[in-house]
Design a protein around this motif. Structure first.
Motif, short mmCIF file in Angstrom:
data_model
loop_
_atom_site.label_atom_id
_atom_site.label_comp_id
_atom_site.label_asym_id
_atom_site.label_seq_id
_atom_site.Cartn_x
_atom_site.Cartn_y
_atom_site.Cartn_z
N ARG A 94 11.09 -36.20 -72.93
CA ARG A 94 11.69 -36.02 -73.12
C ARG A 94 13.46 -35.39 -72.93
NH1 ARG A 94 11.02 -34.97 -79.11
NH2 ARG A 94 9.46 -33.80 -80.15
N THR A 95 15.01 -35.93 -73.34
CA THR A 95 16.20 -35.96 -72.62
C THR A 95 16.66 -34.50 -73.10
OG1 THR A 95 15.48 -37.97 -72.54
CG2 THR A 95 17.98 -36.49 -72.25
N VAL A 96 16.97 -33.28 -72.84
CA VAL A 96 17.87 -32.76 -72.80
C VAL A 96 19.14 -32.80 -72.07
CG1 VAL A 96 18.48 -30.01 -72.79
CG2 VAL A 96 16.38 -30.90 -73.05
N VAL A 97 20.03 -32.37 -72.67
CA VAL A 97 21.49 -32.58 -72.29
C VAL A 97 22.10 -31.57 -72.53
CG1 VAL A 97 23.81 -33.57 -72.34
CG2 VAL A 97 21.90 -35.04 -72.54
N VAL A 98 22.76 -31.19 -70.90
CA VAL A 98 23.27 -29.34 -71.14
C VAL A 98 24.49 -29.56 -70.37
CG1 VAL A 98 22.93 -27.20 -69.55
CG2 VAL A 98 20.75 -28.49 -69.98
N ASP A 99 25.31 -29.00 -70.96
CA ASP A 99 26.72 -28.74 -71.29
C ASP A 99 27.55 -27.55 -70.55
OD1 ASP A 99 29.79 -30.16 -71.31
OD2 ASP A 99 29.89 -29.32 -73.76
N PRO A 100 28.19 -27.87 -69.10
CA PRO A 100 28.48 -26.42 -69.01
C PRO A 100 30.05 -26.41 -68.98
CG PRO A 100 26.96 -27.42 -66.98
CD PRO A 100 27.56 -28.81 -68.32
N GLY A 101 29.59 -25.49 -70.70
CA GLY A 101 31.42 -25.42 -70.57
C GLY A 101 32.84 -25.20 -69.75
N HIS A 102 33.80 -25.95 -69.76
CA HIS A 102 34.83 -25.45 -68.75
C HIS A 102 34.60 -26.72 -67.40
CE1 HIS A 102 36.66 -23.96 -72.80
NE2 HIS A 102 35.28 -22.99 -72.48
N ASN A 103 35.03 -26.07 -66.98
CA ASN A 103 35.57 -26.76 -65.69
C ASN A 103 35.94 -25.81 -63.85
OD1 ASN A 103 35.70 -27.96 -62.91
ND2 ASN A 103 34.67 -29.62 -63.70
N PRO A 104 35.45 -25.75 -63.49
CA PRO A 104 36.46 -24.63 -61.93
C PRO A 104 37.57 -25.25 -62.00
CG PRO A 104 33.78 -24.79 -61.34
CD PRO A 104 33.99 -25.52 -62.23
N GLY A 130 38.73 -21.96 -70.46
CA GLY A 130 38.65 -21.21 -70.64
C GLY A 130 38.48 -19.42 -70.43
N THR A 131 37.68 -18.63 -70.63
CA THR A 131 38.36 -17.34 -70.58
C THR A 131 37.46 -16.79 -68.98
OG1 THR A 131 37.99 -15.17 -71.48
CG2 THR A 131 36.23 -16.07 -71.88
N SER A 132 37.61 -15.00 -69.05
CA SER A 132 36.92 -15.06 -67.68
C SER A 132 36.95 -12.99 -67.98
CB SER A 132 37.95 -14.81 -66.54
OG SER A 132 39.38 -13.85 -66.55
N THR A 133 36.44 -12.44 -67.16
CA THR A 133 36.25 -11.06 -67.68
C THR A 133 37.95 -10.55 -66.95
OG1 THR A 133 35.19 -11.04 -64.71
CG2 THR A 133 33.79 -10.99 -67.12
N ASN A 134 37.39 -9.09 -67.09
CA ASN A 134 38.92 -8.32 -67.20
C ASN A 134 38.71 -8.06 -65.12
OD1 ASN A 134 40.44 -8.85 -69.11
ND2 ASN A 134 38.86 -7.01 -69.99
N GLY A 135 39.64 -9.01 -64.17
CA GLY A 135 39.49 -8.33 -63.02
C GLY A 135 39.94 -6.79 -62.64
N THR A 136 39.50 -6.58 -61.72
CA THR A 136 39.88 -5.01 -61.13
C THR A 136 40.40 -4.90 -60.14
OG1 THR A 136 37.78 -4.11 -59.78
CG2 THR A 136 38.40 -3.69 -62.42
N ALA A 137 41.07 -4.30 -59.19
CA ALA A 137 41.65 -4.21 -58.01
C ALA A 137 41.00 -4.57 -56.98
CB ALA A 137 42.58 -2.64 -57.51
N PHE A 147 30.43 -19.00 -64.77
CA PHE A 147 28.93 -18.26 -65.31
C PHE A 147 28.60 -19.72 -66.24
CE2 PHE A 147 27.43 -17.67 -69.79
CZ PHE A 147 27.17 -16.39 -69.39
N THR A 148 29.01 -20.56 -67.14
CA THR A 148 28.45 -21.19 -67.75
C THR A 148 27.68 -22.32 -66.60
OG1 THR A 148 30.48 -23.19 -67.65
CG2 THR A 148 30.18 -21.44 -69.21
N LEU A 149 28.25 -22.40 -65.29
CA LEU A 149 28.05 -23.77 -65.05
C LEU A 149 26.16 -23.14 -63.92
CD1 LEU A 149 27.74 -26.07 -62.88
CD2 LEU A 149 29.35 -24.92 -61.31
N ASP A 150 26.58 -21.82 -63.48
CA ASP A 150 25.75 -21.15 -62.97
C ASP A 150 24.45 -20.61 -64.25
OD1 ASP A 150 24.40 -18.82 -61.37
OD2 ASP A 150 24.00 -18.08 -62.95
N VAL A 196 22.91 -28.65 -75.25
CA VAL A 196 23.30 -27.56 -75.76
C VAL A 196 24.14 -27.45 -74.39
CG1 VAL A 196 22.82 -24.94 -74.97
CG2 VAL A 196 20.93 -26.38 -75.88
N SER A 197 25.64 -26.99 -75.26
CA SER A 197 26.81 -26.84 -74.53
C SER A 197 26.62 -25.02 -74.35
CB SER A 197 27.86 -27.05 -75.31
OG SER A 197 29.70 -27.17 -74.27
N VAL A 198 27.28 -25.09 -73.17
CA VAL A 198 27.25 -23.35 -72.24
C VAL A 198 28.60 -22.49 -72.19
CG1 VAL A 198 25.83 -21.49 -70.97
CG2 VAL A 198 24.83 -24.00 -71.58
N HIS A 199 28.88 -21.52 -72.91
CA HIS A 199 29.85 -21.37 -73.01
C HIS A 199 29.29 -19.17 -73.32
CE1 HIS A 199 31.91 -24.41 -73.95
NE2 HIS A 199 31.41 -25.00 -74.72
#
Length: 317
Positions: A94-104, A130-137, A147-150, A196-199
């Motif tokens: 079987r062949t599965v394509v995994v698509d990490p959303g966006h690019n760093p 893409g989006t991100s978490t809210n950073g802090t000081a 995230f998607t690449l990991d 599967v595109s990961v987001h």
């Protein structure tokens, strides 16, 4: 402690038999299992490490290596022998394509990713940051691209352990992109059995949970999803079911009526696909409770396992 066979042999048959039985019982206790929280491959490219990752990342995958089945990845069942080995080869052929959303690297290439491409129903930006978490000081934001690449690395390793050929649409081995139309073309060219595109989503605080995006029926210009709508829905339903089981999270509470399945016709990655394909939005990075999950290496491994189990169920169904 284990019986030391180098000592003087017992003089009575009864004692010898008793000690022999003890040795036999102890002999089977040496097997160990790899930790589910440690991925077989670490993060690649220039992405920023997540703030809550405890595992030490391994060397990034070399460009072009993503299509080669891993030979040392742990069995999907965690068992080194027996039924685990049989399950680990269940996706052979079987062949599965995994698509990490966006690019760093998209952040540094706004001109390129803002160029419009044809998605069948309209023209849309090549890609986004893409989006991100809210950073802090004291803690940097965790980007969706990281995230998607990991998660995609973890998903790749689980699928290759089951015998599948896995192709990544990118591995942070290019400065930006690929564009959404190229991502679809990669899956088509691979004649993938599933894509599967990961987001991760970027919605309002209080909006929690995952959802799977399915292709709508579209027939316009270069887009014709008629042949993939049904199979993609089956793929998406299986992934949603197993994702919920593996992660313990619920379907999104802010769209699709809580079903976890959202149908859209504005995504070029789906419109232009000729093979079964879905997007998985693993959670909402802007909600602090969801963000705590998304930044956890242990939870990301569970998310990858849920997707892998869903894909395997679909392909073996």
């Amino acid at each position: 402690m284990p019986y030391d066979h180098r000592k003087t042999a017992p003089r009575t048959l009864a004692l010898a038999l008793a000690l022999a039985g003890c040795c036999a019982a102890l002999a089977g206790c040496g097997a160990s299992q790899a930790s589910e929280d440690s991925p077989a491959a670490g993060k690649g490219g220039t992405q920023t490490p997540p703030p809550a990752v405890n595992a030490t990342p391994a060397t990034p995958t070399a460009p072009g290596a993503s299509a080669t089945p891993a030979t040392t990845a742990p069995s999907s069942s965690g068992s080194p022998s027996g039924s685990g080995q049989q399950e680990s080869r269940s996706l052979a052929g079987r062949t599965v394509v995994v698509d990490p959303g966006h690019n760093p690297g998209n952040f540094r290439h706004s001109r390129e990713i803002n160029a419009k491409v044809d998605i069948g129903t309209a023209r849309k930006e090549c890609d986004t940051t893409g989006t991100s978490t809210n950073g802090t000081a004291s803690e940097a934001a965790y980007t969706e691209a990281a995230f998607t690449l990991d998660v995609s690395h973890r998903l790749r390793d689980l699928l290759t352990a089951r015998g599948a050929k896995v192709v990544l649409t990118h591995d942070a081995d290019r400065p930006w992109g690929p564009c959404i139309d190229e991502r679809a073309a990669i899956g088509n060219a691979a004649r993938a059995d599933a894509v599967v595109s990961v987001h991760a989503d970027g919605s309002a605080v209080g909006h929690r949970g995952f959802h799977v995006i399915l292709p709508a029926r579209v027939s316009s210009g270069a887009a014709d999803t008629g042949a993939i709508v049904g199979p993609s829905r089956e793929l998406g339903k299986n992934i949603a079911d197993h994702f919920a089981r593996a992660t313990g999270t619920a379907p999104a509470n802010y769209l699709a009526g809580g079903t976890g399945l959202d149908v859209r016709k504005d995504l070029g990655g789906l419109n232009l696909s000729t093979v079964p394909k879905v997007f998985v939005e693993c959670g909402n990075m802007r909600d602090p409770k969801d963000a705590a999950l998304l930044t956890s290496a242990a939870w990301r491994q569970k998310a990858a396992r849920g997707m892998a189990d869903g894909i395997a169920t679909y392909l073996n169904g």
